[in-house]
Design a protein around this motif. Structure first.
Motif, PDB file in Angstrom:
ATOM      1  N   UNK A  74       1.521   7.053 -14.403  1.00 16.35           N
ATOM      2  CA  UNK A  74       0.164   7.114 -14.953  1.00 16.35           C
ATOM      3  C   UNK A  74      -0.860   6.806 -13.866  1.00 16.35           C
ATOM      4  N   UNK A  75      -0.567   5.807 -13.047  1.00 16.62           N
ATOM      5  CA  UNK A  75      -1.443   5.449 -11.923  1.00 16.62           C
ATOM      6  C   UNK A  75      -1.565   6.636 -10.956  1.00 16.62           C
ATOM      7  N   UNK A  76      -0.439   7.301 -10.686  1.00 15.84           N
ATOM      8  CA  UNK A  76      -0.436   8.431  -9.756  1.00 15.84           C
ATOM      9  C   UNK A  76      -1.288   9.588 -10.269  1.00 15.84           C
ATOM     10  N   UNK A  77      -1.175   9.882 -11.568  1.00 14.52           N
ATOM     11  CA  UNK A  77      -1.913  11.014 -12.142  1.00 14.52           C
ATOM     12  C   UNK A  77      -3.401  10.721 -12.258  1.00 14.52           C
ATOM     13  N   UNK A  78      -3.724   9.492 -12.641  1.00 12.12           N
ATOM     14  CA  UNK A  78      -5.122   9.159 -12.919  1.00 12.12           C
ATOM     15  C   UNK A  78      -5.914   8.736 -11.693  1.00 12.12           C
ATOM     16  N   UNK A  79      -5.215   8.314 -10.609  1.00 12.23           N
ATOM     17  CA  UNK A  79      -5.939   7.818  -9.428  1.00 12.23           C
ATOM     18  C   UNK A  79      -5.137   8.128  -8.164  1.00 12.23           C
ATOM     19  N   UNK A  80      -5.221   9.387  -7.716  1.00 11.61           N
ATOM     20  CA  UNK A  80      -4.428   9.777  -6.542  1.00 11.61           C
ATOM     21  C   UNK A  80      -4.906   9.088  -5.270  1.00 11.61           C
ATOM     22  N   UNK A  81      -6.144   8.636  -5.221  1.00 11.96           N
ATOM     23  CA  UNK A  81      -6.627   7.908  -4.044  1.00 11.96           C
ATOM     24  C   UNK A  81      -5.915   6.577  -3.861  1.00 11.96           C
ATOM     25  N   UNK A  82      -5.307   6.100  -4.941  1.00  5.25           N
ATOM     26  CA  UNK A  82      -4.579   4.827  -4.892  1.00  5.25           C
ATOM     27  C   UNK A  82      -3.476   4.859  -3.833  1.00  5.25           C
ATOM     28  N   UNK A  83      -2.906   6.035  -3.586  1.00  2.00           N
ATOM     29  CA  UNK A  83      -1.763   6.148  -2.681  1.00  2.00           C
ATOM     30  C   UNK A  83      -2.147   6.359  -1.221  1.00  2.00           C
ATOM     31  N   UNK A  84      -3.422   6.546  -0.946  1.00  2.00           N
ATOM     32  CA  UNK A  84      -3.838   6.831   0.421  1.00  2.00           C
ATOM     33  C   UNK A  84      -3.467   5.733   1.419  1.00  2.00           C
ATOM     34  N   UNK A  85      -3.630   4.430   1.063  1.00  2.00           N
ATOM     35  CA  UNK A  85      -3.225   3.374   2.008  1.00  2.00           C
ATOM     36  C   UNK A  85      -1.744   3.432   2.382  1.00  2.00           C
ATOM     37  N   UNK A  86      -0.884   3.811   1.413  1.00  2.00           N
ATOM     38  CA  UNK A  86       0.553   3.932   1.711  1.00  2.00           C
ATOM     39  C   UNK A  86       0.791   5.018   2.765  1.00  2.00           C
ATOM     40  N   UNK A  87       0.117   6.157   2.584  1.00  2.00           N
ATOM     41  CA  UNK A  87       0.277   7.275   3.518  1.00  2.00           C
ATOM     42  C   UNK A  87      -0.230   6.894   4.901  1.00  2.00           C
ATOM     43  N   UNK A  88      -1.342   6.193   4.949  1.00  2.00           N
ATOM     44  CA  UNK A  88      -1.900   5.756   6.241  1.00  2.00           C
ATOM     45  C   UNK A  88      -0.924   4.856   6.979  1.00  2.00           C
ATOM     46  N   UNK A  89      -0.279   3.941   6.245  1.00  2.00           N
ATOM     47  CA  UNK A  89       0.700   3.050   6.883  1.00  2.00           C
ATOM     48  C   UNK A  89       1.913   3.829   7.370  1.00  2.00           C
ATOM     49  N   UNK A  90       2.350   4.804   6.581  1.00  2.00           N
ATOM     50  CA  UNK A  90       3.499   5.620   6.980  1.00  2.00           C
ATOM     51  C   UNK A  90       3.211   6.412   8.250  1.00  2.00           C
ATOM     52  N   UNK A  91       1.996   6.929   8.362  1.00  2.00           N
ATOM     53  CA  UNK A  91       1.616   7.732   9.530  1.00  2.00           C
ATOM     54  C   UNK A  91       1.705   6.920  10.817  1.00  2.00           C
ATOM     55  N   UNK A  92       1.436   5.626  10.724  1.00  2.00           N
ATOM     56  CA  UNK A  92       1.345   4.796  11.931  1.00  2.00           C
ATOM     57  C   UNK A  92       2.532   3.860  12.139  1.00  2.00           C
TER      58      UNK A  92
END
Length: 382
Positions: free
Chosen positions: A343-361
């Protein structure tokens, strides 16, 4: 230099995580150091073709796994069961027959289910190793007494901190504790990245709604039934999305039936097994792990490698792999937890951006070379 003679035992080379990890390890072993016989209960599986030619494959039975009780299959199924029980009860028949009286330096159970077969070997002088891929505290039938039996091995290789702690808690002295070796599974990052660039087949992603992908052998441990029930609940509440489950297994028909019963055939797809799931990983919006229990879910390594937005139930290995939630969202191990995460993923995709940023670095702690070297060291030193 004299080669070490090694017998490795596993049920088959079907499409499971332990099977894939074993074959990846074998592909990266130096041929000049070891002489290996790989003994399969059933000569079957998608990974057979990937076993290096220099490794000698021996098998008890040939053909696909029989998962039904159709009348025409019962004689063959019964023969396999009786034959394997006979060889387990009288291992000398196996060692003097199929294995031609060969003496091995090391006997290696590649999964915990081969414990008794290796420990009951008539070769008293061989060193015994077992590779534990599951949190046995969550596996039916593994009481404290059953777990204690693994200390009959000379080395107990475990793949996560939680499994390591389980065995340390069960150990009764320092000698037993020193048998436990934690080694991350060997996985090939370059292979994952290369395969992810291949063209997709047989599935069209809908760019208008988010797609959640889950990959694994289809049996109850993986929690695909929970995933489908949550999918239905979210749809009923107006949260539009799609589910793609990639994999096969003995529970496939049950999950397919549940999908129809829930009336989600239009939004949930059971893709079956594919040699290359990585293009599907890449195109999906989220990776979701709905497992009831794991040892160290190697599929998350693949999702991390492909920098996916990850939701995972709090099972063994997840906190270690996702660095306590730095690389993905860890949810309660329940339908409620899966529901909250999706539900969090569908309603607020920006929520996951910090995870992706950490993965990139981030520098990944998992390395094919390190894992192969660590396992080879166990073989060399035991």
């Amino acid at each position: 230099m004299k080669k070490k003679k090694i017998l490795i035992r596993i049920g088959s080379l079907r499409h499971g995580g332990a099977e894939k990890v074993l074959v990846t390890f074998l592909k990266n072993l130096p041929q000049d150091k070891y002489e290996i016989d790989l003994l399969l209960n059933l000569y079957s599986g998608k990974y057979l073709k990937d076993v290096p030619a220099w490794i000698n494959i021996v098998y008890l039975n040939k053909g696909e796994m029989i998962t039904t009780n159709r009348v025409q299959d019962i004689p063959k199924k019964a023969f396999r069961v009786v034959y394997q029980k006979l060889l387990n009860q009288f291992p000398g028949l196996l060692y003097n027959g199929k294995l031609k009286g060969k003496k091995y330096d090391i006997e290696f159970a590649a999964i915990h289910g081969m414990r008794d077969e290796i420990l009951n070997s008539p070769l008293e002088a061989s060193k015994k190793i077992v590779w534990i891929h599951n949190d046995l505290s969550e596996v039916k039938g593994y009481s404290e007494e059953e777990i204690r039996k693994f200390f009959g091995f000379d080395r107990i290789m475990v793949i996560s901190e939680k499994i390591e702690q389980l065995f340390k808690d069960s150990a009764q002295n320092e000698t037993e504790k020193n048998k436990i070796v934690k080694i991350y599974n060997p996985l090939d990052t370059e292979e994952i990245l290369t395969k992810a660039e291949k063209n997709l087949i047989n599935y069209k992603f809908d760019v208008k709604v988010p797609t959640f992908i889950s990959v694994g052998t289809v049996f109850p441990q993986k929690g695909f039934d929970r995933l489908l029930k949550v999918h239905k609940k979210l749809l009923d509440e107006g949260f539009q999305h799609k589910i793609l489950i990639v994999g096969d297994g003995y529970d496939f028909e049950n999950i397919k039936k549940l999908k129809t019963e829930l009336k989600v055939d239009e939004t949930a797809t059971l893709f079956g097994f594919t040699d290359n799931p990585y293009p599907y990983f890449k195109k999906a919006d989220f990776y979701i792990l709905s497992s009831r229990y794991e040892g160290f879910p190697t599929v998350l390594f693949e999702a991390i490698t492909l920098k996916k937005k990850i939701i995972a139930t709090d099972v063994s290995g997840v906190r270690e792999m996702l660095r306590d939630g730095q690389f993905g969202l860890i949810v309660e191990n329940s339908e409620t937890g899966i529901y909250d995460g999706m539900k969090k993923a569908i309603s607020d995709q920006n929520f996951f951006q910090p995870f992706i940023s950490r993965l990139e670095n981030a520098e990944m702690p998992f390395s094919l070379e390190k894992s192969v070297a660590a396992i080879s060291a166990v073989l060399d030193e035991v």
